[in-house]
Scaffold this motif. Structure first.
Motif, PDB file in Angstrom:
ATOM      1  N   GLY A 132       0.785  -1.224   0.000  1.00  0.00           N
ATOM      2  CA  GLY A 132       0.000   0.000   0.000  1.00  0.00           C
ATOM      3  C   GLY A 132       0.818   1.275   0.000  1.00  0.00           C
ATOM      4  N   LYS A 133       2.098   1.195   0.357  1.00  0.00           N
ATOM      5  CA  LYS A 133       2.948   2.377   0.362  1.00  0.00           C
ATOM      6  C   LYS A 133       3.593   2.626  -0.999  1.00  0.00           C
ATOM      7  N   GLN A 134       3.625   1.610  -1.845  1.00  0.00           N
ATOM      8  CA  GLN A 134       4.311   1.730  -3.135  1.00  0.00           C
ATOM      9  C   GLN A 134       3.296   2.150  -4.193  1.00  0.00           C
ATOM     10  N   THR A 135       3.029   3.428  -4.225  1.00  0.00           N
ATOM     11  CA  THR A 135       1.936   3.962  -5.043  1.00  0.00           C
ATOM     12  C   THR A 135       2.405   4.651  -6.320  1.00  0.00           C
ATOM     13  N   ALA A 136       3.729   4.786  -6.518  1.00  0.00           N
ATOM     14  CA  ALA A 136       4.213   5.283  -7.808  1.00  0.00           C
ATOM     15  C   ALA A 136       4.075   4.154  -8.811  1.00  0.00           C
ATOM     16  N   HIS A 137       3.304   4.369  -9.849  1.00  0.00           N
ATOM     17  CA  HIS A 137       2.834   3.270 -10.697  1.00  0.00           C
ATOM     18  C   HIS A 137       3.091   3.556 -12.169  1.00  0.00           C
ATOM     19  N   PHE A 138       3.623   2.557 -12.875  1.00  0.00           N
ATOM     20  CA  PHE A 138       3.771   2.596 -14.333  1.00  0.00           C
ATOM     21  C   PHE A 138       3.157   1.310 -14.876  1.00  0.00           C
ATOM     22  N   GLY A 139       2.380   1.413 -15.955  1.00  0.00           N
ATOM     23  CA  GLY A 139       1.746   0.219 -16.487  1.00  0.00           C
ATOM     24  C   GLY A 139       1.692   0.209 -17.993  1.00  0.00           C
ATOM     25  N   TYR A 140       1.531  -0.960 -18.546  1.00  0.00           N
ATOM     26  CA  TYR A 140       1.359  -1.102 -19.988  1.00  0.00           C
ATOM     27  C   TYR A 140       0.526  -2.346 -20.272  1.00  0.00           C
ATOM     28  N   THR A 141      -0.119  -2.334 -21.426  1.00  0.00           N
ATOM     29  CA  THR A 141      -1.011  -3.414 -21.843  1.00  0.00           C
ATOM     30  C   THR A 141      -0.783  -3.698 -23.311  1.00  0.00           C
ATOM     31  N   THR A 142      -0.802  -4.958 -23.685  1.00  0.00           N
ATOM     32  CA  THR A 142      -0.661  -5.318 -25.086  1.00  0.00           C
ATOM     33  C   THR A 142      -1.387  -6.630 -25.344  1.00  0.00           C
ATOM     34  N   THR A 143      -1.741  -6.857 -26.587  1.00  0.00           N
ATOM     35  CA  THR A 143      -2.371  -8.113 -26.991  1.00  0.00           C
ATOM     36  C   THR A 143      -1.307  -9.062 -27.515  1.00  0.00           C
ATOM     37  N   ILE A 144      -1.300 -10.270 -26.999  1.00  0.00           N
ATOM     38  CA  ILE A 144      -0.323 -11.292 -27.368  1.00  0.00           C
ATOM     39  C   ILE A 144      -1.031 -12.393 -28.139  1.00  0.00           C
ATOM     40  N   HIS A 145      -0.466 -12.793 -29.266  1.00  0.00           N
ATOM     41  CA  HIS A 145      -1.062 -13.853 -30.069  1.00  0.00           C
ATOM     42  C   HIS A 145      -0.480 -15.199 -29.636  1.00  0.00           C
ATOM     43  N   ALA A 146      -0.809 -15.542 -28.403  1.00  0.00           N
ATOM     44  CA  ALA A 146      -0.411 -16.829 -27.830  1.00  0.00           C
ATOM     45  C   ALA A 146      -1.338 -17.123 -26.668  1.00  0.00           C
ATOM     46  N   ASN A 147      -1.477 -18.395 -26.338  1.00  0.00           N
ATOM     47  CA  ASN A 147      -2.311 -18.801 -25.219  1.00  0.00           C
ATOM     48  C   ASN A 147      -1.762 -18.206 -23.918  1.00  0.00           C
ATOM     49  N   HIS A 171      -4.366 -13.377 -25.862  1.00  0.00           N
ATOM     50  CA  HIS A 171      -4.704 -12.850 -24.544  1.00  0.00           C
ATOM     51  C   HIS A 171      -4.169 -11.437 -24.415  1.00  0.00           C
ATOM     52  N   VAL A 172      -4.714 -10.716 -23.447  1.00  0.00           N
ATOM     53  CA  VAL A 172      -4.240  -9.374 -23.117  1.00  0.00           C
ATOM     54  C   VAL A 172      -3.283  -9.495 -21.942  1.00  0.00           C
ATOM     55  N   PHE A 173      -2.068  -8.999 -22.138  1.00  0.00           N
ATOM     56  CA  PHE A 173      -1.048  -9.014 -21.091  1.00  0.00           C
ATOM     57  C   PHE A 173      -0.955  -7.624 -20.478  1.00  0.00           C
ATOM     58  N   GLU A 174      -1.008  -7.565 -19.151  1.00  0.00           N
ATOM     59  CA  GLU A 174      -0.875  -6.306 -18.426  1.00  0.00           C
ATOM     60  C   GLU A 174       0.333  -6.387 -17.498  1.00  0.00           C
ATOM     61  N   GLY A 175       1.203  -5.402 -17.568  1.00  0.00           N
ATOM     62  CA  GLY A 175       2.310  -5.290 -16.638  1.00  0.00           C
ATOM     63  C   GLY A 175       2.205  -3.998 -15.861  1.00  0.00           C
ATOM     64  N   ASN A 176       2.339  -4.085 -14.541  1.00  0.00           N
ATOM     65  CA  ASN A 176       2.269  -2.904 -13.682  1.00  0.00           C
ATOM     66  C   ASN A 176       3.437  -2.919 -12.716  1.00  0.00           C
ATOM     67  N   VAL A 177       4.129  -1.780 -12.609  1.00  0.00           N
ATOM     68  CA  VAL A 177       5.323  -1.650 -11.797  1.00  0.00           C
ATOM     69  C   VAL A 177       5.046  -0.630 -10.690  1.00  0.00           C
ATOM     70  N   TYR A 178       5.462  -0.957  -9.446  1.00  0.00           N
ATOM     71  CA  TYR A 178       5.129  -0.122  -8.292  1.00  0.00           C
ATOM     72  C   TYR A 178       6.386   0.208  -7.478  1.00  0.00           C
ATOM     73  N   PHE A 179       6.507   1.485  -7.100  1.00  0.00           N
ATOM     74  CA  PHE A 179       7.617   1.960  -6.283  1.00  0.00           C
ATOM     75  C   PHE A 179       7.074   2.860  -5.168  1.00  0.00           C
ATOM     76  N   LEU A 180       7.903   3.096  -4.160  1.00  0.00           N
ATOM     77  CA  LEU A 180       7.608   4.190  -3.244  1.00  0.00           C
ATOM     78  C   LEU A 180       7.642   5.500  -4.030  1.00  0.00           C
ATOM     79  N   PRO A 181       6.805   6.463  -3.720  1.00  0.00           N
ATOM     80  CA  PRO A 181       6.841   7.737  -4.451  1.00  0.00           C
ATOM     81  C   PRO A 181       8.242   8.347  -4.419  1.00  0.00           C
ATOM     82  N   ALA A 182       8.710   8.780  -5.577  1.00  0.00           N
ATOM     83  CA  ALA A 182      10.044   9.365  -5.671  1.00  0.00           C
ATOM     84  C   ALA A 182      10.105  10.677  -4.904  1.00  0.00           C
ATOM     85  N   THR A 183      11.235  10.919  -4.259  1.00  0.00           N
ATOM     86  CA  THR A 183      11.429  12.172  -3.524  1.00  0.00           C
ATOM     87  C   THR A 183      12.412  13.096  -4.232  1.00  0.00           C
ATOM     88  N   THR A 184      13.092  12.585  -5.284  1.00  0.00           N
ATOM     89  CA  THR A 184      14.025  13.398  -6.060  1.00  0.00           C
ATOM     90  C   THR A 184      13.837  13.085  -7.537  1.00  0.00           C
TER      91      THR A 184
END
Length: 419
Positions: A190-205, A338-351
């Motif tokens: 819950g503290k790691q709220t800096a978030h980057f995400g991406y989504t793409t369609t993959i032609h594989a099971n 299928h749709v692949f979703e990747g989401n990356v989470y960090f503590l909010p940057a201070t610098t």
């Protein structure tokens, strides 16, 4: 010298005799008929992660989620009491999709005090109750109390929001997750709220992509071109041949070491990684998150690199020793897409430097994921030829073997129960 826990006597796979050690079939990944079966047996019965509570910051916050494998669109919201709820995204009047913006095929998010159907103006409160019918007198003895939104079973664990489409789930969410997963409680998601995400369609099971992140056997080969010439040997030093695997019910995990090759030889890293002090393994400057819960680094790898938890059926939580985490979702849309979703989470940057390091880690992971997806599309194409129907798996691929066994078991159990 790095210290790794010794595996149990014998191989990992042989300690799970139900998995077998022979060649495996991937018929479950190339057959339209099997996809229809697993939709009913798995995606309409298992608990599915659909997001995090940070997506619902206040009362009235909501987002929609389309889940093709369950033939569903749902609204996930925070009600007036602050509770997280889920409802089917369908108006009780003529069946219009209730919440959407410009394109009804796209998911959306926002805030409101009530939901109003775009077609005839019926309104619903945040608890799902029907509050207003346009020209109510034109209807025949309508009882609004009987026509609220259709609820979906919803529960929250460690800030992760799960839903279940069964009429009555066979297990509570906590029972379904089991101790290997719930032992992660206390990790500061819950503290790691800096978030980057991406989504793409993959032609594989979807299962083939799950397999790609269930072993590190591929990394020194597939990803070698992403890094300088000596990357393959560095990857092996970093423990890609993982020292620990875990299986608990339908879930699985792999834990590996954390030799920091950028500290050993700067020839092994790219100039951009040196400038940003970040890359594949995340920001180089580790964050101290305090004492970790017992579920993190269960094998006590020293030094420890990461834990990858695959929550059945299609959700992965990957925790890095550097003080950040990421999630993967694999949402089936057909037997070979299928749709692949990747989401990356960090503590909010201070610098500014911290922010750049986080962005570099997110971009690098996206590039590696695209390398995996390209390979898997080639795999899907050739599996569908069916000229070869049995394939060898080694001991490091125990989690791949386990996933396909569990999928088959869930389908067989569901269909057996209906007979």
């Amino acid at each position: 010298m790095p210290r790794f826990p010794k595996p149990p006597e014998g191989s990992w796979t042989e300690h799970h005799p139900g998995l077998g050690t022979g060649p495996v079939s991937y018929e479950d990944s190339i057959t339209p008929e099997f996809y229809e079966r697993e939709k009913e047996a798995i995606f309409k019965r298992a608990w599915l992660n659909v997001g995090r509570v940070e997506q619902l910051p206040r009362k009235g916050s909501h987002f929609t989620r389309t889940i093709d494998a369950a033939n569903a669109s749902i609204i996930v919201l925070r009600d007036r009491e602050g509770e997280v709820r889920a409802f089917h995204n369908i108006c009780r009047h003529r069946g219009n999709k209730l919440v959407w913006t410009d394109d009804p095929k796209q998911d959306t998010a926002g805030f409101c005090r009530q939901f109003t159907c775009k077609y005839h103006g019926w309104r619903y409160d945040l608890d799902g109750s029907l509050t207003f019918i346009q020209q109510e007198g034109e209807f025949f003895d309508v009882d609004k109390d009987r026509y609220g939104l259709a609820p979906v079973h919803c529960d929250v664990w460690a800030g992760f929001v799960f839903v279940n489409f069964a009429r009555e789930p066979e297990q509570s969410l906590r029972e379904f997750l089991g101790p290997m997963v719930t032992d992660l409680e206390g990790y500061p998601f819950g503290k790691q709220t800096a978030h980057f995400g991406y989504t793409t369609t993959i032609h594989a099971n979807w299962k083939l992509y799950m397999d790609a992140f269930a072993e590190f056997y591929h990394a020194p080969v597939l990803h070698a071109k992403q890094s300088p010439e000596k990357y393959s040997s560095a990857a092996q030093q970093a423990g890609f041949e993982a020292p620990h695997y875990g299986i608990d019910g339908p879930h699985r995990m792999v834990s590996t070491s954390g030799v920091r090759f950028w500290e050993m030889d700067t020839e092994l890293v790219k100039p951009m990684e040196v400038l940003t002090r970040s890359g594949l393994f995340g920001p180089w400057d580790a964050i101290d998150l305090g004492e970790m819960p017992s579920g993190v680094n269960p094998a006590k790898c020293d030094p420890w690199g990461l834990d990858s938890f695959q929550l059945f059926p299609n959700f992965v939580i990957l925790i890095w020793s550097q003080g950040w985490y990421l999630t993967y979702h694999y949402w089936p849309t057909s037997y070979n897409t299928h749709v692949f979703e990747g989401n990356v989470y960090f503590l909010p940057a201070t610098t500014i430097r911290e922010r750049i390091a986080q962005e570099m880690a997110a971009v690098t992971f996206k590039e590696f994921a695209l390398q995996d997806s390209n390979t898997l599309e080639a795999t899907q194409m050739m599996l569908e030829t069916r000229y070869i129907d049995r394939f060898l798996l080694n001991d490091q691929e125990i989690l791949c073997r386990h996933l396909h066994k569990v999928v088959g078991d869930w389908v067989d159990d569901h269909e057996g129960a209906r007979k």
